[in-house]
Design a protein around this motif. Structure first.
Motif, PDB file in Angstrom:
ATOM      1  N   ALA A 146       0.857  -1.190   0.000  1.00 42.73           N
ATOM      2  CA  ALA A 146       0.000   0.000   0.000  1.00 42.73           C
ATOM      3  C   ALA A 146       0.888   1.233   0.000  1.00 42.73           C
ATOM      4  N   ILE A 147       0.954   1.917  -1.130  1.00 46.51           N
ATOM      5  CA  ILE A 147       1.840   3.072  -1.253  1.00 46.51           C
ATOM      6  C   ILE A 147       1.522   4.122  -0.197  1.00 46.51           C
ATOM      7  N   SER A 148       0.254   4.304   0.110  1.00 50.29           N
ATOM      8  CA  SER A 148      -0.140   5.335   1.065  1.00 50.29           C
ATOM      9  C   SER A 148       0.348   5.043   2.478  1.00 50.29           C
ATOM     10  N   ASP A 149       0.735   3.784   2.760  1.00 54.96           N
ATOM     11  CA  ASP A 149       1.168   3.408   4.105  1.00 54.96           C
ATOM     12  C   ASP A 149       2.673   3.188   4.229  1.00 54.96           C
ATOM     13  N   CYS A 150       3.430   3.386   3.157  1.00 60.57           N
ATOM     14  CA  CYS A 150       4.865   3.066   3.188  1.00 60.57           C
ATOM     15  C   CYS A 150       5.603   3.845   4.265  1.00 60.57           C
ATOM     16  N   LEU A 151       5.340   5.130   4.372  1.00 57.45           N
ATOM     17  CA  LEU A 151       6.037   5.950   5.356  1.00 57.45           C
ATOM     18  C   LEU A 151       5.722   5.477   6.768  1.00 57.45           C
ATOM     19  N   GLN A 152       4.443   5.272   7.042  1.00 52.96           N
ATOM     20  CA  GLN A 152       4.040   4.825   8.372  1.00 52.96           C
ATOM     21  C   GLN A 152       4.603   3.450   8.683  1.00 52.96           C
ATOM     22  N   THR A 153       4.684   2.592   7.663  1.00 54.74           N
ATOM     23  CA  THR A 153       5.233   1.248   7.863  1.00 54.74           C
ATOM     24  C   THR A 153       6.709   1.316   8.227  1.00 54.74           C
ATOM     25  N   LEU A 154       7.482   2.120   7.512  1.00 54.91           N
ATOM     26  CA  LEU A 154       8.896   2.278   7.831  1.00 54.91           C
ATOM     27  C   LEU A 154       9.085   2.856   9.233  1.00 54.91           C
ATOM     28  N   CYS A 155       8.258   3.823   9.587  1.00 49.29           N
ATOM     29  CA  CYS A 155       8.348   4.411  10.933  1.00 49.29           C
ATOM     30  C   CYS A 155       8.027   3.372  11.997  1.00 49.29           C
ATOM     31  N   ARG A 156       7.016   2.564  11.760  1.00 54.43           N
ATOM     32  CA  ARG A 156       6.619   1.546  12.737  1.00 54.43           C
ATOM     33  C   ARG A 156       7.731   0.523  12.947  1.00 54.43           C
ATOM     34  N   PHE A 157       8.335   0.072  11.846  1.00 57.86           N
ATOM     35  CA  PHE A 157       9.408  -0.910  11.989  1.00 57.86           C
ATOM     36  C   PHE A 157      10.650  -0.300  12.648  1.00 57.86           C
ATOM     37  N   THR A 158      10.891   0.975  12.391  1.00 56.34           N
ATOM     38  CA  THR A 158      12.007   1.644  13.065  1.00 56.34           C
ATOM     39  C   THR A 158      11.761   1.727  14.564  1.00 56.34           C
ATOM     40  N   ASP A 159      10.534   2.035  14.945  1.00 55.56           N
ATOM     41  CA  ASP A 159      10.190   2.078  16.368  1.00 55.56           C
ATOM     42  C   ASP A 159      10.312   0.700  17.012  1.00 55.56           C
ATOM     43  N   GLU A 160       9.954  -0.342  16.263  1.00 60.12           N
ATOM     44  CA  GLU A 160       9.986  -1.699  16.805  1.00 60.12           C
ATOM     45  C   GLU A 160      11.400  -2.265  16.888  1.00 60.12           C
ATOM     46  N   GLY A 211      14.503  -0.465  16.158  1.00 61.40           N
ATOM     47  CA  GLY A 211      15.605   0.421  16.467  1.00 61.40           C
ATOM     48  C   GLY A 211      16.214   1.058  15.229  1.00 61.40           C
ATOM     49  N   PRO A 212      17.397   1.680  15.374  1.00 55.63           N
ATOM     50  CA  PRO A 212      17.977   2.480  14.289  1.00 55.63           C
ATOM     51  C   PRO A 212      18.575   1.681  13.145  1.00 55.63           C
ATOM     52  N   ILE A 213      18.523   0.332  13.229  1.00 53.42           N
ATOM     53  CA  ILE A 213      18.998  -0.471  12.108  1.00 53.42           C
ATOM     54  C   ILE A 213      18.165  -1.741  12.000  1.00 53.42           C
ATOM     55  N   PHE A 214      17.619  -1.992  10.825  1.00 58.67           N
ATOM     56  CA  PHE A 214      16.924  -3.251  10.535  1.00 58.67           C
ATOM     57  C   PHE A 214      16.980  -3.475   9.029  1.00 58.67           C
ATOM     58  N   SER A 215      16.645  -4.667   8.622  1.00 62.86           N
ATOM     59  CA  SER A 215      16.765  -5.003   7.204  1.00 62.86           C
ATOM     60  C   SER A 215      15.483  -5.632   6.681  1.00 62.86           C
ATOM     61  N   PHE A 216      15.332  -5.585   5.371  1.00 59.20           N
ATOM     62  CA  PHE A 216      14.264  -6.322   4.698  1.00 59.20           C
ATOM     63  C   PHE A 216      14.692  -6.566   3.255  1.00 59.20           C
ATOM     64  N   TRP A 217      14.004  -7.488   2.605  1.00 57.23           N
ATOM     65  CA  TRP A 217      14.331  -7.868   1.232  1.00 57.23           C
ATOM     66  C   TRP A 217      13.253  -7.364   0.282  1.00 57.23           C
ATOM     67  N   ALA A 218      13.699  -6.783  -0.828  1.00 56.91           N
ATOM     68  CA  ALA A 218      12.806  -6.440  -1.933  1.00 56.91           C
ATOM     69  C   ALA A 218      13.229  -7.314  -3.107  1.00 56.91           C
ATOM     70  N   GLY A 219      12.533  -8.421  -3.287  1.00 58.18           N
ATOM     71  CA  GLY A 219      12.990  -9.402  -4.262  1.00 58.18           C
ATOM     72  C   GLY A 219      14.324  -9.963  -3.811  1.00 58.18           C
ATOM     73  N   ASN A 220      15.351  -9.830  -4.656  1.00 56.19           N
ATOM     74  CA  ASN A 220      16.681 -10.331  -4.297  1.00 56.19           C
ATOM     75  C   ASN A 220      17.604  -9.224  -3.791  1.00 56.19           C
ATOM     76  N   LYS A 221      17.042  -8.078  -3.444  1.00 54.42           N
ATOM     77  CA  LYS A 221      17.826  -6.947  -2.967  1.00 54.42           C
ATOM     78  C   LYS A 221      17.688  -6.812  -1.448  1.00 54.42           C
ATOM     79  N   LEU A 222      18.810  -6.811  -0.764  1.00 55.11           N
ATOM     80  CA  LEU A 222      18.820  -6.625   0.687  1.00 55.11           C
ATOM     81  C   LEU A 222      18.919  -5.135   0.992  1.00 55.11           C
ATOM     82  N   LEU A 223      17.943  -4.630   1.711  1.00 54.33           N
ATOM     83  CA  LEU A 223      17.891  -3.220   2.081  1.00 54.33           C
ATOM     84  C   LEU A 223      18.060  -3.105   3.590  1.00 54.33           C
TER      85      LEU A 223
END
Length: 496
Positions: free
Chosen positions: A51-65, A67-79
């Motif tokens: 949901a494009i409209s929720d991307c910012l809130q989603t990133l903020c939520r995961f940062t709060d959960e 901390g200042p470093i976490f990772s996720f995968w977009a296809g075969n790309k590690l972010l």
């Protein structure tokens, strides 16, 4: 044709799968101590961001959960998302981490290998060539362009005076696009709000930006083959074809003027409305760049300079509307500069708008136009004693969250322009505020942007009181290529 397409899709899928398995195994081994989002085969963690409209809130939520470093995968790309001051400063100050993330490659069909997308020696060469065009003495020449366009903006806004509320974003976008075309290419396109539906260039630029972000969020569209045959890809290429055709015609016309050594004035304009010499375009031509190289740089300036400035102006206007005491302080400053005069702003006037600059910076702290900056790891990088960023991964510097870190900015949700008074700002780590990025790859046009923003906002304030609208929606933040308000920016105007 159908069989060929099926075979190509199958081959691309197999290559994607092989690449995914080989790369991910090593990266996972190096990042076992970094919190990670749930990962699905092939697509990674992108279901969290559909949901494009929720991307910012989603990133903020995961940062709060996490901390200042976490990772996720977009296809075969590690972010790897970084929001802490120390981590972001480490990345931005490193002279070897100058390669933008792979997602910037999606812009290459539009802007080629310009200053944003280039790297290594090519980037250094381009930066050296372009730097003279952004010296302050050159930027002063653009004040007249700012003045003519802000006059048009004020004239069109008068039609909205007395209405219960309206969305100002369209007006600001038109003004910003006009300024970019005039100052980058010397072309006056006269975009007016009432002409928006028929103006192909404005539509093409805004659509290209929208389609780029949609591609980022859809891993199955990352391969060029899949993207080109998708509806989003077809619309994207249609948009950039219109932009390229326009820019190519401008370059061709400008070359003819320079070769014939014609004097440009209002009586000798081309069909495109070619105006006074454009330092950027002239500089590129004088360096004997090819038309393709020039096109890349002009499109880069357009893509980077139009939407970022318009976005910041819109959010600053929103803050001035929401905090009338701040608006009053800016008016006091403008009265000291201009008195009762309605003369246009000069370069010295813009330099003297010191409190307005604080207001703009505080708006950019809360609403940075670029919420995330990407850097690709070309080698394994030791971020700290605890963390390694593996080769091939991408560091996403979450500027939006950095700017709202209570350890850096006490009471971060409170709008307080005094944070940027010189005596206060000098006590703060300079990398705590980086809406224009920072370090070796900071934005080359940030002085230009600040001058333009001051010119536009001060012109509006000198003519109108910015008031809350009657029963209109408040802003709804959404992270696209730029931070936007999904609901627009509604205000009410009264003559001052």
């Amino acid at each position: 044709m159908m069989l060929f397409t099926i075979v190509m899709i199958f081959i691309s899928f197999c290559l994607l799968l092989y690449n995914y398995l080989m790369r991910s195994s090593r990266m996972e081994q190096l990042t076992t101590n970094i919190p990670s989002l749930k990962r699905w085969p092939i697509i990674g963690s992108v279901l969290e961001f559909m949901a494009i409209s929720d991307c910012l809130q989603t990133l903020c939520r995961f940062t709060d959960e996490h901390g200042p470093i976490f990772s996720f995968w977009a296809g075969n790309k590690l972010l790897i998302v970084l929001s802490g001051l120390n981590e972001i400063q480490t990345i931005l100050t490193n002279n070897t981490l100058l390669t933008k993330s792979e997602f910037y490659d999606f812009m290459k069909p539009w802007i080629g290998t310009g200053l944003i997308t280039s790297s290594g020696e090519e980037w250094h060469r381009q930066r050296k060539i372009l730097a003279p065009a952004f010296q302050f003495k050159i930027l002063q020449r653009f004040i007249v362009n700012f003045s003519s366009n802000t006059n048009t903006l004020v004239h069109t806004l008068k039609n909205e005076v007395g209405k219960p509320g309206f969305d100002i974003t369209e007006y600001i976008s038109c003004c910003s696009l006009n300024i970019i075309f005039e100052t980058a290419m010397g072309v006056k396109i006269n975009v007016q709000l009432e002409e928006k539906k028929t103006n192909e260039i404005l539509h093409a630029v805004t659509n290209a930006i929208e389609f780029l972000f949609k591609r980022v969020l859809r891993p199955w569209l990352h391969p060029n083959l899949f993207f080109k045959f998708s509806s989003i890809g077809k619309n994207f290429y249609q948009s950039i074809d219109k932009i390229h055709n326009f820019v190519e015609e401008v370059i061709h016309t400008r070359r003819k003027f320079k070769v014939k050594n014609k004097t440009e004035d209002e009586n000798n304009e081309s069909v495109l409305g070619l105006k006074k010499p454009s330092p950027l375009l002239d500089l590129l031509i004088d360096y004997n760049m090819t038309d393709e190289e020039i096109k890349s740089q002009v499109n880069t300036f357009m893509a980077a300079g139009y939407d970022t400035v318009a976005t910041t102006i819109n959010f600053t206007i929103y803050c001035l509307m929401k905090y009338p005491e701040t608006q009053d302080k800016v008016i006091e400053e403008l009265n000291e500069i201009f008195g009762d005069s309605d003369r246009p702003a000069t370069n010295d006037d813009l330099k003297n708008m010191k409190y307005l600059e604080c207001v703009i910076k505080e708006s950019m702290r809360l609403y940075p136009p670029v919420t995330v900056i990407g850097r690709k790891m070309t080698d394994d990088f030791q971020l700290s004693s605890d963390y390694v960023l593996p080769k091939g991964s991408t560091a996403l510097l979450f500027i939006y969250k950095l700017h709202r870190d209570p350890k850096v900015y006490p009471d971060p949700e409170i709008f307080n322009p005094d944070r940027f008074l010189p005596e206060v700002a000098k006590l703060r780590n300079p990398y705590a505020f980086c809406p224009f990025s920072a370090g070796p790859r900071d934005c080359i046009g940030q002085k230009f942007a600040m001058l333009e923003m001051k010119a536009v906002i001060s012109a509006i304030l000198r003519n109108f009181k910015i008031l809350p609208p009657d029963d209109c929606p408040d802003i709804v933040l959404v992270m696209e290529v730029m931070l936007k308000s999904l609901s627009g920016v509604y205000v009410r105007l009264e003559n001052r």
